[in-house]
Design a protein around this motif. Structure first.
Motif, PDB file in Angstrom:
ATOM      1  N   PRO A  11      -4.465 -10.965  -6.548  1.00  0.00           N
ATOM      2  CA  PRO A  11      -5.232  -9.720  -5.393  1.00  0.00           C
ATOM      3  C   PRO A  11      -6.265  -9.527  -5.311  1.00  0.00           C
ATOM      4  CG  PRO A  11      -3.863  -8.924  -7.141  1.00  0.00           C
ATOM      5  CD  PRO A  11      -3.983 -10.514  -7.664  1.00  0.00           C
ATOM      6  N   GLY A  12      -6.915  -8.956  -4.107  1.00  0.00           N
ATOM      7  CA  GLY A  12      -8.860  -8.912  -4.571  1.00  0.00           C
ATOM      8  C   GLY A  12      -8.959  -7.593  -5.153  1.00  0.00           C
ATOM      9  N   ALA A  13      -9.475  -7.147  -5.564  1.00  0.00           N
ATOM     10  CA  ALA A  13     -10.271  -5.763  -6.588  1.00  0.00           C
ATOM     11  C   ALA A  13      -9.785  -4.844  -5.736  1.00  0.00           C
ATOM     12  CB  ALA A  13     -11.752  -6.609  -6.316  1.00  0.00           C
ATOM     13  N   GLU A  14     -10.452  -4.998  -3.925  1.00  0.00           N
ATOM     14  CA  GLU A  14      -9.921  -3.664  -3.050  1.00  0.00           C
ATOM     15  C   GLU A  14      -8.190  -3.138  -2.762  1.00  0.00           C
ATOM     16  OE1 GLU A  14     -11.365  -2.287   1.479  1.00  0.00           O
ATOM     17  OE2 GLU A  14     -11.250  -3.999   0.845  1.00  0.00           O
ATOM     18  N   GLU A  15      -7.310  -4.597  -2.248  1.00  0.00           N
ATOM     19  CA  GLU A  15      -6.560  -4.435  -3.165  1.00  0.00           C
ATOM     20  C   GLU A  15      -5.122  -3.574  -4.197  1.00  0.00           C
ATOM     21  OE1 GLU A  15      -2.270  -7.173  -1.490  1.00  0.00           O
ATOM     22  OE2 GLU A  15      -4.461  -8.711  -2.308  1.00  0.00           O
ATOM     23  N   VAL A  16      -5.950  -3.838  -5.309  1.00  0.00           N
ATOM     24  CA  VAL A  16      -5.962  -3.423  -6.269  1.00  0.00           C
ATOM     25  C   VAL A  16      -6.364  -2.121  -6.575  1.00  0.00           C
ATOM     26  CG1 VAL A  16      -6.232  -3.562  -8.975  1.00  0.00           C
ATOM     27  CG2 VAL A  16      -5.611  -6.328  -8.119  1.00  0.00           C
ATOM     28  N   ALA A  17      -7.236  -1.745  -5.718  1.00  0.00           N
ATOM     29  CA  ALA A  17      -7.730  -0.816  -6.481  1.00  0.00           C
ATOM     30  C   ALA A  17      -7.391  -0.031  -5.438  1.00  0.00           C
ATOM     31  CB  ALA A  17      -8.954  -0.670  -5.823  1.00  0.00           C
ATOM     32  N   ILE A  18      -6.344   0.058  -3.909  1.00  0.00           N
ATOM     33  CA  ILE A  18      -5.980   0.824  -2.490  1.00  0.00           C
ATOM     34  C   ILE A  18      -4.261   0.939  -3.740  1.00  0.00           C
ATOM     35  CG2 ILE A  18      -4.558   0.517  -0.054  1.00  0.00           C
ATOM     36  CD1 ILE A  18      -8.108  -0.802   0.329  1.00  0.00           C
ATOM     37  N   LEU A  19      -4.029   0.030  -3.721  1.00  0.00           N
ATOM     38  CA  LEU A  19      -2.489  -0.352  -4.978  1.00  0.00           C
ATOM     39  C   LEU A  19      -2.274   0.998  -5.597  1.00  0.00           C
ATOM     40  CD1 LEU A  19       0.539  -0.868  -4.059  1.00  0.00           C
ATOM     41  CD2 LEU A  19       0.232  -2.648  -5.801  1.00  0.00           C
ATOM     42  N   ILE A  20      -3.105   0.865  -7.435  1.00  0.00           N
ATOM     43  CA  ILE A  20      -2.970   1.417  -7.641  1.00  0.00           C
ATOM     44  C   ILE A  20      -3.497   3.419  -7.643  1.00  0.00           C
ATOM     45  CG2 ILE A  20      -4.468   2.354 -10.331  1.00  0.00           C
ATOM     46  CD1 ILE A  20      -4.884  -0.505  -9.870  1.00  0.00           C
ATOM     47  N   ASN A  21      -4.503   2.977  -6.816  1.00  0.00           N
ATOM     48  CA  ASN A  21      -4.508   4.755  -6.207  1.00  0.00           C
ATOM     49  C   ASN A  21      -3.643   5.369  -5.316  1.00  0.00           C
ATOM     50  OD1 ASN A  21      -6.739   4.938  -7.371  1.00  0.00           O
ATOM     51  ND2 ASN A  21      -8.242   4.206  -5.690  1.00  0.00           N
ATOM     52  N   SER A  22      -2.769   4.616  -4.818  1.00  0.00           N
ATOM     53  CA  SER A  22      -1.990   5.131  -3.849  1.00  0.00           C
ATOM     54  C   SER A  22      -0.459   5.779  -4.288  1.00  0.00           C
ATOM     55  CB  SER A  22      -1.112   4.037  -2.744  1.00  0.00           C
ATOM     56  OG  SER A  22      -0.860   2.628  -3.672  1.00  0.00           O
ATOM     57  N   ILE A  23      -0.079   4.456  -5.514  1.00  0.00           N
ATOM     58  CA  ILE A  23       0.930   4.899  -6.989  1.00  0.00           C
ATOM     59  C   ILE A  23       0.625   6.005  -7.719  1.00  0.00           C
ATOM     60  CG2 ILE A  23       2.021   3.856  -8.825  1.00  0.00           C
ATOM     61  CD1 ILE A  23       1.687   1.483  -7.703  1.00  0.00           C
ATOM     62  N   ILE A  24      -0.038   6.322  -8.093  1.00  0.00           N
ATOM     63  CA  ILE A  24      -1.283   7.776  -8.079  1.00  0.00           C
ATOM     64  C   ILE A  24      -0.986   8.818  -7.386  1.00  0.00           C
ATOM     65  CG2 ILE A  24      -3.066   8.846  -9.387  1.00  0.00           C
ATOM     66  CD1 ILE A  24      -3.936   6.592 -10.820  1.00  0.00           C
ATOM     67  N   LYS A  25      -0.848   8.958  -6.201  1.00  0.00           N
ATOM     68  CA  LYS A  25      -1.290  10.154  -5.246  1.00  0.00           C
ATOM     69  C   LYS A  25       0.355  10.257  -4.909  1.00  0.00           C
ATOM     70  CE  LYS A  25      -2.544  11.141  -0.592  1.00  0.00           C
ATOM     71  NZ  LYS A  25      -3.769  10.849   0.189  1.00  0.00           N
ATOM     72  N   ASN A  26       0.829   9.053  -4.234  1.00  0.00           N
ATOM     73  CA  ASN A  26       2.484   8.835  -4.305  1.00  0.00           C
ATOM     74  C   ASN A  26       3.249   8.950  -4.525  1.00  0.00           C
ATOM     75  OD1 ASN A  26       1.150   8.663  -0.745  1.00  0.00           O
ATOM     76  ND2 ASN A  26       1.232   6.817  -1.366  1.00  0.00           N
ATOM     77  N   GLN A  27       3.150   8.712  -5.937  1.00  0.00           N
ATOM     78  CA  GLN A  27       4.381   8.802  -7.394  1.00  0.00           C
ATOM     79  C   GLN A  27       4.207   9.952  -8.069  1.00  0.00           C
ATOM     80  OE1 GLN A  27       7.223   6.754  -6.553  1.00  0.00           O
ATOM     81  NE2 GLN A  27       5.665   5.558  -4.935  1.00  0.00           N
ATOM     82  N   ASN A  28       3.233  10.641  -7.707  1.00  0.00           N
ATOM     83  CA  ASN A  28       2.617  11.674  -8.419  1.00  0.00           C
ATOM     84  C   ASN A  28       2.754  11.513 -10.249  1.00  0.00           C
ATOM     85  OD1 ASN A  28       1.784  14.561  -9.108  1.00  0.00           O
ATOM     86  ND2 ASN A  28       4.002  15.213  -9.394  1.00  0.00           N
ATOM     87  N   VAL A  29       1.892  10.653 -10.639  1.00  0.00           N
ATOM     88  CA  VAL A  29       2.132  10.051 -11.347  1.00  0.00           C
ATOM     89  C   VAL A  29       0.650  10.117 -12.036  1.00  0.00           C
ATOM     90  CG1 VAL A  29       3.963   8.606 -12.261  1.00  0.00           C
ATOM     91  CG2 VAL A  29       2.465   7.312 -11.388  1.00  0.00           C
TER      92      VAL A  29
END
Length: 143
Positions: free
Chosen positions: A73-91
């Motif tokens: 994965p590229g840097a942008e893809e990693v950042a988007i995925l991590i931020n979406s998990i934090i936001k959507n999974q409430n962790v």
């Protein structure tokens, strides 16, 4: 005693007979049914589009490492995925760090991944994909 029982029953029956109910007109009932149908259609559409829908073309970084088309994965893809998990999974970042096996201390590793300074290992990336719901893991046991 029997007489008073009958009287109380008669009063109850008489009281029930005298009740009046405000029944909405058929047009109001039809409008309510249409509103419910619309909400059901919207909910179904949301589930199909947001929850169950997979991309038409699976990104190369979502593939198994054994697949010759896999790319990291590229840097942008990693950042988007991590931020979406934090936001959507409430962790929290610390919780997510623990889940993927990195130190939660000051969130350094996770912050570095978000900034594109470091990248997750393949196993950490797969865990992130699973946690986000992008991929599922099937377990097949030998019998």
């Amino acid at each position: 005693m029997k007489n008073s029982e009958n009287e109380s029953n008669e009063l109850s029956v008489e009281a029930i007979k005298n009740l009046s109910f405000d029944v909405p007109a058929i047009e109001i009932q039809k409008a309510r049914a249409a509103e419910i149908d619309l909400k059901l259609e919207q909910a179904t559409s949301h589930i199909l589009n947001e929850v169950l829908e997979r991309p038409k073309v699976i990104p190369a970084s979502w593939l198994d490492s054994g697949n010759p088309n896999y790319t990291a994965p590229g840097a942008e893809e990693v950042a988007i995925l991590i931020n979406s998990i934090i936001k959507n999974q409430n962790v929290t970042k610390a919780d997510l760090a623990r889940l993927i096996g990195v130190s939660p201390k000051h969130n350094r590793t996770l912050n570095a991944m978000i900034k594109g300074v470091s990248f997750p290992t393949y196993s950490q990336w797969r865990l992130l994909l699973v946690l986000s719901g992008k991929i599922t893991v099937l377990r097949i046991e030998n019998k």
